[in-house]
Structure formats: C-alpha cells, structure tokens
Design a protein around this motif. Structure first.
Motif, PDB file in Angstrom:
ATOM      1  N   LEU A  46      -9.029  10.678  17.478  1.00 48.14           N
ATOM      2  CA  LEU A  46      -9.819  10.374  18.754  1.00 48.14           C
ATOM      3  C   LEU A  46      -9.152   9.856  20.054  1.00 48.14           C
ATOM      4  N   ASN A  47      -9.214  10.048  21.129  1.00 44.58           N
ATOM      5  CA  ASN A  47      -8.278   9.660  22.150  1.00 44.58           C
ATOM      6  C   ASN A  47      -8.666   7.825  22.244  1.00 44.58           C
ATOM      7  N   THR A  48      -8.064   6.912  21.599  1.00 49.17           N
ATOM      8  CA  THR A  48      -8.178   5.816  21.302  1.00 49.17           C
ATOM      9  C   THR A  48      -7.050   4.783  22.086  1.00 49.17           C
ATOM     10  N   PHE A  49      -5.713   6.175  22.742  1.00 48.59           N
ATOM     11  CA  PHE A  49      -4.433   4.940  22.443  1.00 48.59           C
ATOM     12  C   PHE A  49      -4.951   4.357  23.971  1.00 48.59           C
ATOM     13  N   SER A  50      -4.612   3.189  23.707  1.00 54.97           N
ATOM     14  CA  SER A  50      -4.376   1.905  25.190  1.00 54.97           C
ATOM     15  C   SER A  50      -3.422   1.323  24.855  1.00 54.97           C
ATOM     16  N   ASN A  71      -7.315  -4.143  21.842  1.00 54.79           N
ATOM     17  CA  ASN A  71      -6.234  -2.544  21.450  1.00 54.79           C
ATOM     18  C   ASN A  71      -6.338  -1.814  20.127  1.00 54.79           C
ATOM     19  N   ARG A  72      -6.971  -0.440  20.320  1.00 51.67           N
ATOM     20  CA  ARG A  72      -7.546   0.607  19.071  1.00 51.67           C
ATOM     21  C   ARG A  72      -6.278   1.319  18.735  1.00 51.67           C
ATOM     22  N   ASN A  73      -5.282   1.368  18.963  1.00 49.31           N
ATOM     23  CA  ASN A  73      -4.234   2.125  18.146  1.00 49.31           C
ATOM     24  C   ASN A  73      -3.867   1.976  16.870  1.00 49.31           C
ATOM     25  N   TYR A  74      -3.243   2.876  16.083  1.00 46.63           N
ATOM     26  CA  TYR A  74      -3.093   2.919  14.950  1.00 46.63           C
ATOM     27  C   TYR A  74      -2.375   1.980  15.364  1.00 46.63           C
ATOM     28  N   THR A  75      -1.902   1.288  13.699  1.00 49.77           N
ATOM     29  CA  THR A  75      -0.958   1.082  13.347  1.00 49.77           C
ATOM     30  C   THR A  75      -0.230   1.139  11.939  1.00 49.77           C
ATOM     31  N   ASN A  76      -1.302   2.796  11.116  1.00 52.39           N
ATOM     32  CA  ASN A  76      -0.876   2.960  10.234  1.00 52.39           C
ATOM     33  C   ASN A  76      -1.423   4.191  10.086  1.00 52.39           C
ATOM     34  N   ASP A 130       0.655  10.449  23.087  1.00 51.79           N
ATOM     35  CA  ASP A 130       0.885  11.586  22.326  1.00 51.79           C
ATOM     36  C   ASP A 130      -0.170  12.390  21.705  1.00 51.79           C
ATOM     37  N   PHE A 131       0.091  11.260  20.051  1.00 53.42           N
ATOM     38  CA  PHE A 131      -0.706  10.922  18.920  1.00 53.42           C
ATOM     39  C   PHE A 131      -2.225  11.493  18.867  1.00 53.42           C
ATOM     40  N   TYR A 132      -2.768  10.963  20.070  1.00 56.64           N
ATOM     41  CA  TYR A 132      -4.142  10.328  20.185  1.00 56.64           C
ATOM     42  C   TYR A 132      -5.067  12.022  20.624  1.00 56.64           C
ATOM     43  N   ASN A 133      -6.238  11.838  20.340  1.00 54.03           N
ATOM     44  CA  ASN A 133      -7.230  13.256  21.416  1.00 54.03           C
ATOM     45  C   ASN A 133      -6.641  14.616  20.419  1.00 54.03           C
TER      46      ASN A 133
END
Length: 182
Positions: A46-50, A71-76, A130-133
């Motif tokens: 999903l587009n959760t990058f912030s 922050n809803r970015n993935y750490t893993n 670039d990883f998101y969405n």
C-alpha cells in the motif's frame, strides 16, 4: 463546511499475498515428474510511505485523529515460501522479483535455509517512497523430482512485515495445488 477524512484503518491493512503456478493465475496446475514450473507470488504494498515532516503536518491539521499520526513505513518486509521436498530447489540467484515489468531483485535479499526461501526487502529500499504503492511479483522456478510418488503437491507462502512501532504481522496465501502426473 464539509470535512473529509481518509484515514481509514483498513487503508493501512497490508493485503495477504496471492500465490499461483506459472503465468495463468490459477491455483491448480498439472506437472509431470521431471517437469519445470514457476511458483508466482504477488504482493500488493500500500501507499503508506510518509516522512517525519508529513506526519507532523498531518498531526497539526488533524490532531484529534492522533491514533494514525504515526509513521506507517515498513521496517521489515519478508515473503517466505517453504518448498515441498518433492521439488528441486532453485538457486537463490534464480529467484526473481519484479515491480510491474521491472526487475527489482537487487532491492531484495534472497536466501534459502533448508527448504524455505526468504525474499526480504532491503532496509534502504523500505526507506524510499519507491517501495510503496506497488505490486511485486516473485518468480520461484522449481522442478518436480523424477522420484516423486505423490499425486499432489500443496504449497503456500507467507508475508511477514513490521511497521515502525508495531508488532510483526503475518499473512498467508491459500494453498496452491499442483497435480503430479507420472
């Protein structure tokens, strides 16, 4: 005036991966002893990058929605697939990851431990928009052993991910069934 708020909790729920055999997007496939096929795993991100600035701006505008001012970015982010003993494992370099039609395997670490293939997004990639969405397609080539006596091979994959300040979450695909013809 009317205020619109798009901070639905479901917007942050990473979907389960989908798994199928070859390019025909089906969960039932036929193979022969000695035959080759690809397991395909599709994972939507999903587009959760912030960035920290995005979160501060959002928090100042919508402070009463503090539960999502984080922050809803993935750490893993890892996809795991346990390959059945009746199949020949591919080499780690044979596993490919695509974002659309672009090969992005270099943004992931591929490892094989016993019969489990792990495809982990590099931490540097998780820190970029670039990883998101995106929808990722993982291609795992396998070969049916000539000594197989079973009639079907069942397989599924899991995604395991962690957001900043949350627990690890896991989602699993439905079983993919491959009928073996001798």
């Amino acid at each position: 005036g009317t205020t619109y708020f798009f901070g639905s909790p479901s917007a942050y729920d990473t979907p389960a991966p989908e798994k199928y055999v070859e390019e025909v997007n089906r969960t039932n496939n036929r193979a022969t002893t000695g035959g080759k096929f690809d397991y395909i795993i599709r994972q939507r991100v999903l587009n959760t990058f912030s960035t920290a600035n995005d979160i501060l701006t959002f928090a100042s505008l919508y402070s009463k929605y503090s539960s999502i001012n984080e922050n809803r970015n993935y750490t893993n982010f890892v996809i795991r697939d346990n390959i059945d003993a009746n199949l020949v494992l591919p080499s780690a370099t044979a596993v490919k990851v695509y974002k659309g039609s672009t090969d992005v395997t270099n943004q992931f670490e591929v490892s094989i431990n016993n019969r489990t293939i792990s495809i982990s997004a590099k931490s540097s990639y998780l820190k970029t928009a670039d990883f998101y969405n995106s929808v990722y397609k993982i291609v795992i080539p396998v070969t049916v052993k000539n000594t197989v006596t079973t009639k079907q091979i069942y397989n599924n994959a899991t995604s395991e991910y962690k957001y900043t300040n949350t627990n690890v979450e896991t989602k699993t695909t439905d079983n993919t069934i491959t009928d073996i013809y001798h």
